[in-house]
Design a protein around this motif. Structure first.
Motif, mmCIF file in Angstrom:
data_model
loop_
_atom_site.group_PDB
_atom_site.id
_atom_site.type_symbol
_atom_site.label_atom_id
_atom_site.label_comp_id
_atom_site.label_asym_id
_atom_site.label_seq_id
_atom_site.Cartn_x
_atom_site.Cartn_y
_atom_site.Cartn_z
ATOM 1 N N LYS A 1 0.844 -1.184 0.000
ATOM 2 C CA LYS A 1 0.000 0.000 0.000
ATOM 3 C C LYS A 1 0.884 1.239 0.000
ATOM 4 O O LYS A 1 2.049 1.198 0.384
ATOM 5 N N SER B 1 -7.931 -1.207 -3.213
ATOM 6 C CA SER B 1 -8.855 -0.500 -2.328
ATOM 7 C C SER B 1 -8.273 0.874 -2.075
ATOM 8 O O SER B 1 -7.065 1.021 -1.890
ATOM 9 N N HIS C 1 -8.458 3.657 0.630
ATOM 10 C CA HIS C 1 -8.862 3.887 2.011
ATOM 11 C C HIS C 1 -8.809 5.390 2.255
ATOM 12 O O HIS C 1 -7.779 6.018 2.044
ATOM 13 N N ARG C 2 -9.917 5.963 2.649
ATOM 14 C CA ARG C 2 -9.968 7.398 2.926
ATOM 15 C C ARG C 2 -10.388 7.641 4.362
ATOM 16 O O ARG C 2 -11.122 6.834 4.936
ATOM 17 N N GLU D 1 -14.442 8.221 7.002
ATOM 18 C CA GLU D 1 -13.763 6.951 6.757
ATOM 19 C C GLU D 1 -14.549 6.123 5.748
ATOM 20 O O GLU D 1 -15.770 5.999 5.831
ATOM 21 N N LEU E 1 -13.751 2.676 2.739
ATOM 22 C CA LEU E 1 -12.870 1.753 2.030
ATOM 23 C C LEU E 1 -13.570 1.430 0.716
ATOM 24 O O LEU E 1 -14.620 0.793 0.692
ATOM 25 N N HIS F 1 -13.549 -0.360 -2.840
ATOM 26 C CA HIS F 1 -12.929 -1.462 -3.576
ATOM 27 C C HIS F 1 -13.117 -1.236 -5.076
ATOM 28 O O HIS F 1 -14.223 -0.941 -5.522
ATOM 29 N N HIS G 1 -5.662 9.745 2.481
ATOM 30 C CA HIS G 1 -6.000 8.470 1.847
ATOM 31 C C HIS G 1 -4.742 7.654 1.557
ATOM 32 O O HIS G 1 -3.628 8.173 1.613
ATOM 33 N N ARG H 1 -5.161 -5.478 -2.930
ATOM 34 C CA ARG H 1 -5.923 -6.464 -2.149
ATOM 35 C C ARG H 1 -5.423 -7.887 -2.325
ATOM 36 O O ARG H 1 -5.771 -8.766 -1.546
#
Length: 97
Positions: A28, A49, A51-52, A56, A58, A60, A75, A80
């Motif tokens: 990541k 994914s 992620h923020r 919040e 996630l 995909h 973010h 994955r």
């Protein structure tokens, strides 16, 4: 190591940057934010994914799917898969990176 190889830069101007990023399996990017640019990401291969934080979420993405992150949002992007690299197109702009 988060990035598997050096990004392929397609466009790099004062206001827009377009690159293809490759993430190693399970890798990541670091959590980060941009002060002037939006990120627009399109998954090319594999599954990623986004992620923020605040709020919040996630998100995909499979190949062909798009996600946008607004200016100032913290973010990161996650591969994955634990077996295959993932590639995504990232368009950043309009503004100074």
């Amino acid at each position: 190591m988060a990035i598997m190889s050096k990004p392929d830069t397609l466009i790099d101007t004062d206001n827009v940057r377009v690159r293809i990023m490759t993430l190693a399996p399970c890798a990541k990017t670091a959590l980060h934010r941009h002060t002037e640019v939006h990120d627009h990401m399109v998954c090319l291969t594999g599954e990623i994914s986004v992620h923020r934080l605040d709020p919040e979420a996630l998100i995909h993405l499979l190949p062909g799917e798009l996600c946008s992150i607004e200016v100032g949002c913290v973010h990161d992007v996650i591969n994955r898969s634990d077996a295959q690299p993932a590639r995504y197109l990232i368009i950043q702009g309009v503004g100074r990176y």
